[in-house]
Design an enzyme around this catalytic site. Sequence first.
Site, PDB file in Angstrom:
ATOM      1  N   HIS A 398      29.680   3.108  -0.124  1.00  0.00           N
ATOM      2  CA  HIS A 398      29.500   1.680   0.124  1.00  0.00           C
ATOM      3  C   HIS A 398      30.814   0.995   0.497  1.00  0.00           C
ATOM      4  O   HIS A 398      30.827  -0.158   0.949  1.00  0.00           O
ATOM      5  CB  HIS A 398      28.905   1.011  -1.121  1.00  0.00           C
ATOM      6  CG  HIS A 398      28.029  -0.165  -0.816  1.00  0.00           C
ATOM      7  ND1 HIS A 398      28.051  -0.814   0.395  1.00  0.00           N
ATOM      8  CD2 HIS A 398      27.109  -0.829  -1.572  1.00  0.00           C
ATOM      9  CE1 HIS A 398      27.185  -1.809   0.392  1.00  0.00           C
ATOM     10  NE2 HIS A 398      26.595  -1.843  -0.798  1.00  0.00           N
ATOM     11  N   ASP A 402      27.805  -0.480   4.968  1.00  0.00           N
ATOM     12  CA  ASP A 402      27.029  -1.559   4.364  1.00  0.00           C
ATOM     13  C   ASP A 402      25.573  -1.124   4.204  1.00  0.00           C
ATOM     14  O   ASP A 402      25.101  -0.188   4.860  1.00  0.00           O
ATOM     15  CB  ASP A 402      27.090  -2.813   5.242  1.00  0.00           C
ATOM     16  CG  ASP A 402      28.497  -3.398   5.316  1.00  0.00           C
ATOM     17  OD1 ASP A 402      29.248  -3.206   4.340  1.00  0.00           O
ATOM     18  OD2 ASP A 402      28.827  -4.021   6.342  1.00  0.00           O
TER      19      ASP A 402
END
Length: 427
Positions: A398, A402
Site C-alpha cells: 500500500h 493505492d
Amino acid sequence: MATDIMVPTLGESVSEATVARWLKKVGDTVKVDDPLVELETDKVTLEVNATAGGTLAEVLADEGSNVEVGAVLGRISDGAAQVNVAEPAKKAAAPAPAATPAPAVASAPAAAPVAAPSAANDVLAPAVRKMIDENGLDPARIPATGKDGRLTKEDVVNFMQGQAVRPAAAPAPAPAPAPAPAARPAQPSGPRLRADREERVRMTRLRQRIAERLKEAQNTAAMLTTFNEVDMSNVMALRNEYKDYFEKKHGVKLGFMSFFVRACIQALKEIPAVNAEIDGSDLVYKNYYDIGVAVGTPNGLVVPVVRDADQMNFAAIEKQIAEYGRKARDGKLTMEEMTGGTFTISNGGVYGSLMSTPILNPPQSGILGMHKTMERPVAVNGKVEIRPMMYLALSYDHRIIDGREAVTFLVRVKECIEDPRRLLLDV
C-alpha cells in the site's frame, strides 16, 4: 597427485552453503564431470562435479556442515594413490579375525563394535552432535548404522526410544514387592517422554531463507489484500476445444497459467505501479515483465521467473513453466532463473486452497493468488446458474499502490479471463 574439490561461486550475495549430501563415498571411482556432492544455499541446491578423474580420497566437509565459497570439500587422487590408501585399511581390518584362533572368535567381534563407535565419535555431524549433547547421551553406547560406522540422527532417535521403553518393561519381572506399583507413577515424566518421541531436524538453508524473506515482507511492506471472483466458463471451454490440437502442435499441455500470465501482463501495462518497487526514497517502474511463478517442491517454495513474458505466446509460456516445474522437482534450478522477477503469480488451487492471502515476494509490490475452481450458484442475467468460479486475491504494498489501482488491476485480470478474446485483441 591430489585434486581439491572446491566450493564454487554460488551467485550474487551468496557466500555460504550447507553440505546436503555426498553422492560418492571415500574410495569410489570418480570420472570427470561426475557429481560428487550436493550443496544447499538459501536459494537453490546445486551439485559440485569432479574436475579430474581418479578416486575420492578424502572428505573434509561432512554432511550438514557449513562451508564458504572457495573452501575445500574433499580431495580426489589418481587411481594408484587411492588404492594404496584404501587397501591397507581393508587389510588392517581383515587380519584381526583371520589371525585369531578358533577359540578366540568370540572375543574378536566384541572388540570391533567398541572400535567403531569411538572412531565415529570424532566425525559426528553437527545435527547428531547437537542431539547427543542436548540429551546427555554417550555416543559410544549408541549402535551406529551410517556409512563408515558413523552415527545418524535415526540411530540417536532409535536409541532414545529404546531407553524410553526399557523403564516401562523393567517393573514387569518383579510384581512381588508392594512398592513397585508406587514407583510406576514417578517414571512417566510427561515432558521427558514426549521429548523422546520428538524429532529435531535442522532447517535447510532454503527454508531459513524463505522464513526470513516472508517475515521481511511483513515487517517492511504495508501489505493489503483485495479479492474478486472470476467465472472460468469461457477459458475452460476454449481450453477443452483446443487442448488436444495445442498439445499435438506445440508438444506441451495447454494449462490455465498461460492465460493468467497474459492477463496479468495486460493489467500491469495499465497499472504500472503494480509492476514497480520501492528503492529507498525512489519508485522504480519496470518497463519489462518478468513474471515469477511460484512452484512447490519437497524442500520449500521457489519462484522461477519467466523473462520477458510479454513477448511470449501461450505455447512458449507453457513450455517455460513446464521446464521450471521439472527443474524445481529435481533441484536443478539455477540462481539466475530465480532472481529479478517484477510480479509473482501463486496457484494455491492445485493443492485445493479455496482462498488465501499471499505474502509479497520482496522487493516486488504485488502478487496474485489463484485458487481452486469450484462450481457455485451465481446470478447471471437475473437467473441462478451453476458456474465454475475461482476466487482471486491480490496482495499489494500500500506504500506504492493505492486501493483504486489494486482493485482496477484485479478487475482487468477478471475481465481478460472471463473473455479471453481480450488477450488476443489486446483490449
